[in-house]
Motif scaffolding. Structure first.
Motif, short mmCIF file in Angstrom:
data_model
loop_
_atom_site.label_atom_id
_atom_site.label_comp_id
_atom_site.label_asym_id
_atom_site.label_seq_id
_atom_site.Cartn_x
_atom_site.Cartn_y
_atom_site.Cartn_z
N ARG A 318 0.86 -1.19 0.00
CA ARG A 318 0.00 0.00 0.00
C ARG A 318 0.90 1.25 0.00
O ARG A 318 1.20 1.78 -1.06
CB ARG A 318 -0.95 -0.02 1.20
CG ARG A 318 -1.99 -1.15 1.15
CD ARG A 318 -2.98 -1.06 2.30
NE ARG A 318 -3.87 -2.22 2.34
CZ ARG A 318 -5.03 -2.31 1.67
NH1 ARG A 318 -5.43 -1.32 0.91
NH2 ARG A 318 -5.77 -3.39 1.79
N GLU A 355 -8.49 -2.21 -5.02
CA GLU A 355 -8.43 -3.05 -3.83
C GLU A 355 -8.56 -4.52 -4.18
O GLU A 355 -7.81 -5.37 -3.66
CB GLU A 355 -9.55 -2.64 -2.86
CG GLU A 355 -9.50 -3.34 -1.51
CD GLU A 355 -8.33 -2.92 -0.66
OE1 GLU A 355 -7.96 -3.69 0.26
OE2 GLU A 355 -7.78 -1.82 -0.89
N ASP A 356 -9.49 -4.85 -5.08
CA ASP A 356 -9.68 -6.25 -5.48
C ASP A 356 -8.43 -6.80 -6.15
O ASP A 356 -8.02 -7.94 -5.87
CB ASP A 356 -10.88 -6.37 -6.42
CG ASP A 356 -12.20 -6.09 -5.72
OD1 ASP A 356 -12.23 -6.13 -4.47
OD2 ASP A 356 -13.20 -5.82 -6.43
N ARG A 359 -5.77 -7.42 -3.49
CA ARG A 359 -6.03 -8.61 -2.67
C ARG A 359 -5.81 -9.90 -3.47
O ARG A 359 -5.30 -10.88 -2.92
CB ARG A 359 -7.45 -8.56 -2.12
CG ARG A 359 -7.64 -7.46 -1.07
CD ARG A 359 -9.02 -7.48 -0.45
NE ARG A 359 -9.17 -6.42 0.53
CZ ARG A 359 -8.74 -6.48 1.78
NH1 ARG A 359 -8.10 -7.57 2.20
NH2 ARG A 359 -8.92 -5.47 2.62
N ARG A 360 -6.17 -9.89 -4.75
CA ARG A 360 -5.88 -11.07 -5.58
C ARG A 360 -4.39 -11.33 -5.67
O ARG A 360 -3.93 -12.47 -5.56
CB ARG A 360 -6.47 -10.88 -6.98
CG ARG A 360 -7.99 -11.04 -7.06
CD ARG A 360 -8.45 -11.21 -8.50
NE ARG A 360 -8.09 -10.07 -9.32
CZ ARG A 360 -8.86 -9.01 -9.50
NH1 ARG A 360 -10.05 -8.92 -8.91
NH2 ARG A 360 -8.47 -8.00 -10.28
N ALA A 362 -2.13 -10.36 -3.48
CA ALA A 362 -1.63 -10.76 -2.16
C ALA A 362 -1.98 -12.23 -1.88
O ALA A 362 -1.15 -12.99 -1.36
CB ALA A 362 -2.23 -9.87 -1.08
N ASN A 363 -3.20 -12.62 -2.24
CA ASN A 363 -3.59 -14.03 -2.04
C ASN A 363 -2.76 -14.98 -2.89
O ASN A 363 -2.37 -16.05 -2.44
CB ASN A 363 -5.09 -14.21 -2.36
CG ASN A 363 -5.98 -13.51 -1.33
OD1 ASN A 363 -5.57 -13.33 -0.18
ND2 ASN A 363 -7.18 -13.15 -1.73
#
Length: 370
Positions: A318, A355-356, A359-360, A362-363
Protein backbone atom coordinates in the motif's frame (compact mmCIF):
# COMPACT_ATOMS: atom_id res chain seq x y z
CA UNK A 1 27.46 34.15 -49.58
CA UNK A 2 26.33 37.76 -49.11
CA UNK A 3 23.78 38.93 -51.68
CA UNK A 4 23.83 42.51 -50.45
CA UNK A 5 20.67 42.26 -48.36
CA UNK A 6 21.06 42.12 -44.61
CA UNK A 7 19.33 42.20 -41.25
CA UNK A 8 20.40 44.90 -38.83
CA UNK A 9 20.06 44.49 -35.07
CA UNK A 10 21.03 47.02 -32.42
CA UNK A 11 23.33 44.96 -30.23
CA UNK A 12 25.90 44.85 -27.44
CA UNK A 13 29.13 42.98 -28.17
CA UNK A 14 30.71 40.69 -25.57
CA UNK A 15 33.45 38.09 -25.28
CA UNK A 16 33.20 34.48 -24.05
CA UNK A 17 35.95 31.90 -24.46
CA UNK A 18 37.79 34.43 -26.65
CA UNK A 19 34.87 34.49 -29.09
CA UNK A 20 32.65 37.46 -29.81
CA UNK A 21 28.93 37.20 -29.17
CA UNK A 22 26.13 39.74 -29.41
CA UNK A 23 23.03 40.51 -27.35
CA UNK A 24 20.05 42.14 -29.02
CA UNK A 25 16.28 42.56 -28.69
CA UNK A 26 14.00 41.09 -31.30
CA UNK A 27 10.31 41.98 -31.81
CA UNK A 28 8.26 38.86 -31.20
CA UNK A 29 6.49 39.14 -34.56
CA UNK A 30 9.82 38.56 -36.29
CA UNK A 31 10.79 35.41 -34.37
CA UNK A 32 8.83 32.92 -36.54
CA UNK A 33 10.17 34.54 -39.71
CA UNK A 34 13.82 34.76 -38.71
CA UNK A 35 14.46 31.66 -36.67
CA UNK A 36 13.39 28.41 -38.26
CA UNK A 37 13.70 24.99 -36.69
CA UNK A 38 16.16 22.33 -37.66
CA UNK A 39 14.36 19.76 -39.78
CA UNK A 40 12.53 17.31 -37.51
CA UNK A 41 12.94 14.49 -39.96
CA UNK A 42 16.74 14.63 -39.83
CA UNK A 43 18.56 11.98 -37.81
CA UNK A 44 19.73 13.22 -34.37
CA UNK A 45 23.39 13.22 -35.41
CA UNK A 46 22.56 15.64 -38.24
CA UNK A 47 20.60 18.11 -36.08
CA UNK A 48 21.88 20.79 -33.72
CA UNK A 49 19.01 20.60 -31.22
CA UNK A 50 16.48 18.25 -29.70
CA UNK A 51 13.32 17.38 -31.59
CA UNK A 52 10.52 19.82 -30.85
CA UNK A 53 8.10 18.45 -28.26
CA UNK A 54 4.86 19.85 -29.62
CA UNK A 55 2.91 18.76 -26.54
CA UNK A 56 4.69 21.49 -24.55
CA UNK A 57 3.69 24.32 -26.88
CA UNK A 58 0.02 24.87 -25.85
CA UNK A 59 0.93 25.12 -22.16
CA UNK A 60 3.72 27.63 -22.82
CA UNK A 61 1.47 29.61 -25.14
CA UNK A 62 -1.29 29.76 -22.53
CA UNK A 63 1.25 30.98 -20.00
CA UNK A 64 1.87 34.02 -22.22
CA UNK A 65 -1.74 34.76 -23.14
CA UNK A 66 -3.07 34.29 -19.59
CA UNK A 67 -0.36 36.52 -18.11
CA UNK A 68 0.08 39.21 -20.75
CA UNK A 69 0.94 41.80 -18.09
CA UNK A 70 3.53 39.81 -16.16
CA UNK A 71 4.92 36.88 -18.17
CA UNK A 72 8.70 36.40 -18.21
CA UNK A 73 10.80 34.67 -20.88
CA UNK A 74 14.57 34.35 -20.78
CA UNK A 75 16.77 34.97 -23.81
CA UNK A 76 16.87 32.77 -26.88
CA UNK A 77 20.35 31.61 -27.93
CA UNK A 78 21.01 31.50 -31.67
CA UNK A 79 23.97 30.45 -33.80
CA UNK A 80 24.68 32.30 -37.06
CA UNK A 81 26.30 30.37 -39.90
CA UNK A 82 27.51 33.34 -41.94
CA UNK A 83 29.99 36.22 -42.07
CA UNK A 84 28.62 39.11 -40.02
CA UNK A 85 29.69 42.70 -39.42
CA UNK A 86 29.45 44.81 -36.30
CA UNK A 87 29.60 48.61 -36.50
CA UNK A 88 30.08 50.25 -33.13
CA UNK A 89 28.65 53.66 -32.29
CA UNK A 90 31.97 54.87 -30.87
CA UNK A 91 35.55 54.00 -31.46
CA UNK A 92 36.98 53.85 -27.95
CA UNK A 93 36.11 52.67 -24.45
CA UNK A 94 33.04 50.81 -23.37
CA UNK A 95 30.91 52.64 -25.91
CA UNK A 96 32.46 50.62 -28.75
CA UNK A 97 30.63 47.56 -27.44
CA UNK A 98 27.31 49.09 -28.52
CA UNK A 99 26.45 49.18 -32.18
CA UNK A 100 24.67 47.59 -35.11
CA UNK A 101 25.00 43.89 -35.91
CA UNK A 102 24.64 43.25 -39.62
CA UNK A 103 23.72 39.73 -40.74
CA UNK A 104 23.25 38.65 -44.35
CA UNK A 105 19.70 37.58 -45.19
CA UNK A 106 21.21 34.43 -46.64
CA UNK A 107 22.53 33.47 -43.19
CA UNK A 108 21.30 30.33 -41.48
CA UNK A 109 20.04 30.74 -37.91
CA UNK A 110 20.00 27.75 -35.55
CA UNK A 111 18.28 28.00 -32.17
CA UNK A 112 20.60 26.43 -29.60
CA UNK A 113 18.34 27.19 -26.64
CA UNK A 114 14.73 28.39 -26.68
CA UNK A 115 13.04 26.56 -29.54
CA UNK A 116 9.97 25.80 -27.42
CA UNK A 117 9.72 29.43 -26.34
CA UNK A 118 9.90 30.51 -29.98
CA UNK A 119 7.14 28.05 -30.97
CA UNK A 120 4.95 29.15 -28.05
CA UNK A 121 5.36 32.81 -29.00
CA UNK A 122 4.40 31.96 -32.58
CA UNK A 123 1.19 30.28 -31.35
CA UNK A 124 0.38 33.09 -28.91
CA UNK A 125 0.72 35.70 -31.67
CA UNK A 126 -2.06 34.06 -33.68
CA UNK A 127 -4.60 34.91 -30.98
CA UNK A 128 -2.90 38.02 -29.60
CA UNK A 129 -1.17 39.81 -32.50
CA UNK A 130 -0.73 42.87 -30.27
CA UNK A 131 2.11 40.99 -28.58
CA UNK A 132 4.10 41.27 -31.79
CA UNK A 133 5.67 44.57 -30.83
CA UNK A 134 6.96 43.23 -27.52
CA UNK A 135 10.54 42.02 -27.52
CA UNK A 136 12.61 39.11 -26.33
CA UNK A 137 16.34 39.06 -25.78
CA UNK A 138 18.41 37.13 -28.33
CA UNK A 139 22.02 36.08 -27.83
CA UNK A 140 23.85 35.59 -31.15
CA UNK A 141 26.95 33.44 -31.54
CA UNK A 142 28.82 33.19 -34.81
CA UNK A 143 29.41 29.48 -35.29
CA UNK A 144 29.98 27.91 -38.65
CA UNK A 145 29.55 24.19 -38.79
CA UNK A 146 27.30 21.57 -37.23
CA UNK A 147 29.82 20.27 -34.71
CA UNK A 148 30.17 23.58 -32.87
CA UNK A 149 26.36 24.07 -32.79
CA UNK A 150 25.84 20.61 -31.35
CA UNK A 151 28.50 21.26 -28.71
CA UNK A 152 26.78 24.53 -27.77
CA UNK A 153 23.47 22.70 -27.30
CA UNK A 154 25.19 20.12 -25.10
CA UNK A 155 26.97 22.79 -23.02
CA UNK A 156 23.86 24.94 -22.55
CA UNK A 157 21.82 22.00 -21.27
CA UNK A 158 24.52 20.07 -19.42
CA UNK A 159 24.12 21.81 -16.08
CA UNK A 160 20.48 22.90 -16.30
CA UNK A 161 18.68 21.79 -13.13
CA UNK A 162 14.98 22.26 -12.54
CA UNK A 163 14.11 23.86 -9.19
CA UNK A 164 12.61 21.55 -6.59
CA UNK A 165 8.82 21.20 -6.57
CA UNK A 166 8.66 22.78 -3.13
CA UNK A 167 10.63 25.84 -4.23
CA UNK A 168 8.50 26.23 -7.36
CA UNK A 169 5.36 26.17 -5.20
CA UNK A 170 6.88 28.63 -2.71
CA UNK A 171 7.60 31.17 -5.46
CA UNK A 172 4.32 30.66 -7.35
CA UNK A 173 1.72 33.39 -6.84
CA UNK A 174 -0.52 32.45 -9.77
CA UNK A 175 -1.55 29.00 -8.53
CA UNK A 176 -4.48 29.47 -6.15
CA UNK A 177 -3.72 26.25 -4.26
CA UNK A 178 -0.09 27.31 -3.82
CA UNK A 179 -1.20 30.60 -2.29
CA UNK A 180 -3.69 28.80 -0.05
CA UNK A 181 -1.14 26.27 1.18
CA UNK A 182 1.46 28.93 1.96
CA UNK A 183 -1.14 30.82 3.97
CA UNK A 184 -2.16 27.57 5.67
CA UNK A 185 1.40 26.86 6.77
CA UNK A 186 1.88 30.41 8.05
CA UNK A 187 -1.37 30.47 10.01
CA UNK A 188 -1.60 26.91 11.33
CA UNK A 189 0.07 25.95 14.59
CA UNK A 190 0.53 22.35 13.45
CA UNK A 191 2.58 23.28 10.36
CA UNK A 192 4.44 26.38 11.51
CA UNK A 193 8.21 25.81 11.69
CA UNK A 194 7.96 22.09 10.79
CA UNK A 195 7.62 22.41 7.00
CA UNK A 196 10.58 22.32 4.63
CA UNK A 197 9.82 25.08 2.11
CA UNK A 198 12.67 24.57 -0.34
CA UNK A 199 13.57 20.90 -0.65
CA UNK A 200 11.33 18.09 -1.87
CA UNK A 201 13.00 15.47 0.32
CA UNK A 202 14.17 15.65 3.91
CA UNK A 203 17.58 14.72 5.25
CA UNK A 204 17.63 12.22 8.16
CA UNK A 205 18.67 14.94 10.63
CA UNK A 206 16.23 17.56 9.35
CA UNK A 207 14.07 19.18 12.04
CA UNK A 208 11.15 19.38 9.62
CA UNK A 209 8.26 16.91 9.58
CA UNK A 210 6.77 17.72 6.18
CA UNK A 211 7.70 19.19 2.82
CA UNK A 212 5.78 22.00 1.18
CA UNK A 213 5.25 19.89 -1.94
CA UNK A 214 3.69 17.06 0.11
CA UNK A 215 1.24 19.41 1.82
CA UNK A 216 0.45 21.08 -1.49
CA UNK A 217 -0.40 17.82 -3.29
CA UNK A 218 -2.39 16.52 -0.32
CA UNK A 219 -4.37 19.75 0.06
CA UNK A 220 -5.02 19.80 -3.67
CA UNK A 221 -6.37 16.24 -3.34
CA UNK A 222 -8.66 17.31 -0.49
CA UNK A 223 -10.07 20.36 -2.27
CA UNK A 224 -10.49 18.73 -5.69
CA UNK A 225 -13.92 17.48 -4.63
CA UNK A 226 -15.17 20.96 -3.69
CA UNK A 227 -14.86 22.97 -6.88
CA UNK A 228 -17.79 25.26 -6.05
CA UNK A 229 -16.31 26.60 -2.81
CA UNK A 230 -14.95 30.13 -2.60
CA UNK A 231 -11.22 30.65 -1.88
CA UNK A 232 -12.11 31.65 1.67
CA UNK A 233 -14.23 28.52 2.20
CA UNK A 234 -11.50 26.32 0.72
CA UNK A 235 -8.87 27.86 3.01
CA UNK A 236 -11.09 27.37 6.05
CA UNK A 237 -11.81 23.73 5.14
CA UNK A 238 -8.10 22.96 4.60
CA UNK A 239 -7.15 24.54 7.93
CA UNK A 240 -9.91 22.73 9.85
CA UNK A 241 -9.15 19.41 8.17
CA UNK A 242 -5.41 19.35 8.85
CA UNK A 243 -5.79 20.62 12.39
CA UNK A 244 -8.41 17.92 13.05
CA UNK A 245 -6.13 15.26 11.57
CA UNK A 246 -3.25 16.53 13.73
CA UNK A 247 -5.37 16.00 16.82
CA UNK A 248 -5.34 12.27 16.02
CA UNK A 249 -1.57 12.05 15.45
CA UNK A 250 0.15 11.97 18.84
CA UNK A 251 3.62 11.92 17.30
CA UNK A 252 3.07 15.23 15.49
CA UNK A 253 2.30 16.93 18.79
CA UNK A 254 5.22 15.26 20.56
CA UNK A 255 7.61 16.71 18.00
CA UNK A 256 6.26 20.19 18.72
CA UNK A 257 6.62 19.64 22.47
CA UNK A 258 10.18 18.32 22.07
CA UNK A 259 9.47 14.77 23.27
CA UNK A 260 10.39 13.31 19.87
CA UNK A 261 12.63 14.52 17.07
CA UNK A 262 11.24 14.95 13.57
CA UNK A 263 13.83 12.49 12.29
CA UNK A 264 12.65 9.78 14.69
CA UNK A 265 9.03 10.22 13.61
CA UNK A 266 9.85 10.16 9.89
CA UNK A 267 11.99 7.05 10.35
CA UNK A 268 9.60 5.04 12.49
CA UNK A 269 6.21 6.21 11.21
CA UNK A 270 4.70 6.78 7.79
CA UNK A 271 2.07 9.44 8.53
CA UNK A 272 4.27 12.46 7.74
CA UNK A 273 5.19 11.27 4.26
CA UNK A 274 3.62 12.47 1.01
CA UNK A 275 1.85 9.24 0.07
CA UNK A 276 0.04 9.07 3.42
CA UNK A 277 -0.80 12.78 3.54
CA UNK A 278 -2.36 12.49 0.09
CA UNK A 279 -4.20 9.33 1.12
CA UNK A 280 -5.50 11.08 4.25
CA UNK A 281 -6.75 13.92 2.06
CA UNK A 282 -8.39 11.50 -0.37
CA UNK A 283 -10.22 9.75 2.46
CA UNK A 284 -10.98 13.13 4.03
CA UNK A 285 -12.58 14.40 0.83
CA UNK A 286 -15.06 11.51 0.95
CA UNK A 287 -15.63 11.96 4.69
CA UNK A 288 -16.44 15.67 4.37
CA UNK A 289 -18.71 15.03 1.38
CA UNK A 290 -20.66 12.25 3.13
CA UNK A 291 -20.78 13.88 6.57
CA UNK A 292 -20.51 17.66 6.05
CA UNK A 293 -21.63 18.49 9.60
CA UNK A 294 -20.09 15.67 11.65
CA UNK A 295 -16.89 14.73 9.81
CA UNK A 296 -14.60 16.01 12.59
CA UNK A 297 -16.18 13.63 15.10
CA UNK A 298 -15.55 10.68 12.78
CA UNK A 299 -11.80 11.26 12.45
CA UNK A 300 -11.23 9.41 15.71
CA UNK A 301 -10.72 6.25 13.66
CA UNK A 302 -7.29 7.59 12.68
CA UNK A 303 -6.08 7.33 16.27
CA UNK A 304 -6.32 3.53 16.36
CA UNK A 305 -4.36 3.00 13.14
CA UNK A 306 -0.89 1.55 13.60
CA UNK A 307 1.17 4.01 11.56
CA UNK A 308 4.53 2.35 12.29
CA UNK A 309 6.64 1.66 9.23
CA UNK A 310 7.35 -1.75 10.77
CA UNK A 311 3.66 -2.63 10.40
CA UNK A 312 4.34 -4.27 7.04
CA UNK A 313 1.29 -6.52 7.34
CA UNK A 314 -0.90 -3.47 6.67
CA UNK A 315 1.35 -1.11 4.72
CA UNK A 316 3.45 -3.35 2.47
CA UNK A 317 1.99 -3.06 -1.02
CA UNK A 318 0.00 0.00 0.00
CA UNK A 319 2.21 2.84 1.24
CA UNK A 320 5.33 0.67 1.05
CA UNK A 321 6.85 -1.26 -1.82
CA UNK A 322 9.74 -3.46 -0.74
CA UNK A 323 9.89 -1.54 2.51
CA UNK A 324 10.24 1.82 0.74
CA UNK A 325 7.56 4.50 0.58
CA UNK A 326 5.98 4.87 -2.86
CA UNK A 327 4.01 7.90 -4.10
CA UNK A 328 2.43 6.30 -7.18
CA UNK A 329 -1.28 6.86 -7.75
CA UNK A 330 -2.02 3.20 -7.03
CA UNK A 331 -0.22 3.36 -3.69
CA UNK A 332 -2.09 6.52 -2.72
CA UNK A 333 -5.40 4.77 -3.52
CA UNK A 334 -4.49 1.61 -1.61
CA UNK A 335 -3.33 3.60 1.41
CA UNK A 336 -6.53 5.65 1.31
CA UNK A 337 -8.54 2.41 1.15
CA UNK A 338 -6.97 1.25 4.41
CA UNK A 339 -7.72 4.60 6.03
CA UNK A 340 -11.31 4.53 4.77
CA UNK A 341 -11.82 1.13 6.37
CA UNK A 342 -11.02 2.65 9.78
CA UNK A 343 -13.37 5.58 9.10
CA UNK A 344 -16.24 3.32 7.98
CA UNK A 345 -16.30 4.84 4.49
CA UNK A 346 -17.31 3.00 1.34
CA UNK A 347 -14.87 2.70 -1.54
CA UNK A 348 -15.58 4.21 -4.93
CA UNK A 349 -15.76 1.93 -7.97
CA UNK A 350 -12.20 2.79 -8.93
CA UNK A 351 -10.95 2.22 -5.38
CA UNK A 352 -12.76 -1.11 -5.18
CA UNK A 353 -11.18 -2.28 -8.45
CA UNK A 354 -7.71 -1.36 -7.17
CA UNK A 355 -8.43 -3.05 -3.83
CA UNK A 356 -9.68 -6.25 -5.48
CA UNK A 357 -6.60 -6.42 -7.70
CA UNK A 358 -4.35 -5.87 -4.68
CA UNK A 359 -6.03 -8.61 -2.67
CA UNK A 360 -5.88 -11.07 -5.58
CA UNK A 361 -2.18 -10.41 -5.90
CA UNK A 362 -1.63 -10.76 -2.16
CA UNK A 363 -3.59 -14.03 -2.04
CA UNK A 364 -1.66 -15.37 -5.00
CA UNK A 365 1.64 -14.55 -3.32
CA UNK A 366 0.59 -16.31 -0.11
CA UNK A 367 -0.44 -19.44 -2.03
CA UNK A 368 2.84 -19.44 -3.91
CA UNK A 369 4.82 -19.41 -0.67
CA UNK A 370 2.58 -21.93 1.13
Amino acid sequence: MNDGFEYQFPAIRGIQAQREYYVSMCPMRLLPKLFQFDEDELAPELRAQRQLNRARIPELSRYITENVNNYVFSAITVSIDADIAFTSFAGEGDANRIGILKIPMSARFIINDGQHRRAAIDQALRNHPELGDETIAVVFFVDKGLERCQQMFSDLNRYAIRPSTSLSILYDYRDETARLVKSLIANSVIFRDVVELEKTSLAPRSRRLFTLSAIYHATNELLSGFQETTPEEAARLALEFWESVADQMDEWGRVRSGDLTAGEVRTDFIHTHGVVLQALARAGRTLVSKHPNTWKNKLGGLKVIDWRRANSRVWEGRALVGGQLSKSHQNVVLTANAIKAHLDLELSEEEQRVEDAFRRGANGARKATA
